[in-house]
Enzyme design. Structure first.
Site, PDB file in Angstrom:
ATOM      1  N   PHE A  42      -5.280  -6.951 -14.421  1.00 31.05           N
ATOM      2  CA  PHE A  42      -6.014  -8.143 -14.001  1.00 31.05           C
ATOM      3  C   PHE A  42      -7.168  -7.735 -13.092  1.00 31.05           C
ATOM      4  O   PHE A  42      -6.963  -7.067 -12.065  1.00 31.05           O
ATOM      5  CB  PHE A  42      -5.069  -9.105 -13.256  1.00 31.05           C
TER       6      PHE A  42
ATOM      7  N   VAL B  92      -2.730  -5.334 -10.797  1.00 32.46           N
ATOM      8  CA  VAL B  92      -3.787  -6.163 -10.233  1.00 32.46           C
ATOM      9  C   VAL B  92      -4.718  -5.276  -9.420  1.00 32.46           C
ATOM     10  O   VAL B  92      -4.256  -4.514  -8.562  1.00 32.46           O
ATOM     11  CB  VAL B  92      -3.174  -7.241  -9.306  1.00 32.46           C
ATOM     12  N   CYS B  93      -5.998  -5.350  -9.688  1.00 33.17           N
ATOM     13  CA  CYS B  93      -6.965  -4.543  -8.932  1.00 33.17           C
ATOM     14  C   CYS B  93      -6.898  -4.926  -7.456  1.00 33.17           C
ATOM     15  O   CYS B  93      -7.179  -6.070  -7.091  1.00 33.17           O
ATOM     16  CB  CYS B  93      -8.372  -4.750  -9.466  1.00 33.17           C
ATOM     17  N   VAL B  94      -6.548  -3.974  -6.621  1.00 35.24           N
ATOM     18  CA  VAL B  94      -6.312  -4.276  -5.203  1.00 35.24           C
ATOM     19  C   VAL B  94      -7.587  -4.712  -4.485  1.00 35.24           C
ATOM     20  O   VAL B  94      -7.567  -5.644  -3.669  1.00 35.24           O
ATOM     21  CB  VAL B  94      -5.622  -3.073  -4.488  1.00 35.24           C
TER      22      VAL B  94
ATOM     23  N   ALA C  13      -8.371  -8.217  -5.526  1.00 31.57           N
ATOM     24  CA  ALA C  13      -7.336  -9.142  -5.076  1.00 31.57           C
ATOM     25  C   ALA C  13      -7.457  -9.436  -3.586  1.00 31.57           C
ATOM     26  O   ALA C  13      -7.466 -10.595  -3.168  1.00 31.57           O
ATOM     27  CB  ALA C  13      -5.956  -8.571  -5.398  1.00 31.57           C
TER      28      ALA C  13
END
Lengths: 130, 117, 96
Positions: free
Chosen positions: A39, A77-79, A82
């Protein structure tokens, strides 16, 4: 085959998440598996544990979670994407002194390197744009 | 890790959305992982290459600093669909870096992975 | 063969023009989401020369009431057909 799916769309705003989920759920019909869903961009909002859709709409959070459990799919999830948008896990919440976390338990914050790694190692990459 | 040629396609203008930043970020990470990465600018993506870009009014970073560091990551192929420049009345002298004109279809054929932003 | 996925209406966006410039003769196009409006008679004129290599996702057509309004040259596939198209492709490129 092992598939990597990339999701750019926020849930309920655009169809990207619905399309990706539908595709991921269909993969086993032909002997495949969504090994990784990554994501990025507004897609990171799919990872909020606070998602509360009305009962007569598809519950994306529940469906992602079922997918992860049934097929051992990594929901990554791309930190960087996010954190700046308010999706944080417990560890990041503590590190930044926040009073709560928002990441759903089946999802994992990771670096963008994991997206490239999935693209390099999986058999097929399909992007669901927004 | 297996070595594959990665093509990042940038189709959006800087500042108005995060697409070009996120695409360039992916390119830099791919290169840092030791992969061969090329960039293709199509459509409004060519605005990412315009000279004289600045930070936004609220201090938004934009993409110009990321274009500047590409050589340090050994990302050498900055490819442009010439039609996109012509359609916008831009010339190579309007761009902040040297580019290469390509046929987008041929470029896609030369790469193993294509990620669009 | 490259599978190109288009999810934007050609009546509202020009991304299909970039897609066409990135295609070679054996490539295929799958229309999904708002892209399925390109399967209408007026839509396929905006995607010239693709002819029998044009596919559209059945459930997205049905949801929009467009199934019976497609041009006959369009191949209609369900989600399993979508998966099959990705199996046959060397790579998949999305346009949005």
């Amino acid at each position: 085959m092992n598939y990597a799916l990339i999701v750019y769309g926020a849930p309920y705003s655009q169809q990207a998440a619905h399309s990706a989920l539908r595709f991921a759920e269909a993969l086993p019909h032909r002997g495949h598996r969504a090994a990784t869903v990554f994501f990025y961009h507004d897609g990171i909002y799919n990872a909020t544990r606070l998602m509360t859709p009305p009962q007569d709409e598809p519950n994306l959070r529940q469906r992602w979670s079922l997918l992860a459990k049934a097929h051992n799919t990594s929901l990554l999830v791309c930190v960087a994407s996010a954190l700046k948008r308010g999706i944080v896990d417990n560890k990041e919440a503590r590190r930044h002194g926040l009073d709560g976390d928002s990441l759903a338990p089946e999802f994992e914050l990771t670096g963008l390197g994991q997206l490239l790694d999935a693209a390099l190692t999986h058999d097929c990459v399909v992007t669901f744009g927004a | 890790m297996t070595s594959k040629r990665i093509l990042i396609v940038l189709r959006h203008a800087p500042h108005g959305s995060s697409w070009s930043r996120e695409g360039l970020e992916a390119a830099l990470v791919g290169a840092a992982l030791g992969q061969e990465v090329s960039l293709l600018f199509m459509g409004d993506g060519v605005f990412t290459l315009c000279s004289e870009q600045q930070v936004g009014a609220l201090g938004q970073k934009g993409t110009a600093p990321m274009i500047d560091v590409l050589p340090m990551y050994d990302i050498e192929r900055l490819c442009v669909d010439e039609q996109a420049l012509i359609a916008r009345g831009l010339e190579t002298k309007d761009l902040m870096v040297a580019i290469e004109y390509v046929d987008p279809a041929e470029l896609i054929a030369e790469h193993d992975i294509v990620l669009t932003f | 063969m490259v599978l190109h996925i288009l999810n934007r209406s050609p009546f509202a966006s020009r991304v299909h023009e970039d897609m066409l410039r990135a295609m070679v003769n054996e490539d295929r196009v799958l229309l999904i989401e708002d892209g399925v409006s390109a399967a209408l008679k007026a839509g396929i004129t905006l995607l010239p020369t693709i002819d029998e290599r044009l596919y559209a996702l059945k459930e997205d057509l049905e949801a929009r009431g467009l199934s019976q309004r497609c041009d006959p040259c369009v191949n209609i596939v369900d989600v399993d057909g979508f998966v099959a198209l990705t199996e046959q492709a060397d790579k998949v490129v999305s346009w949005f």
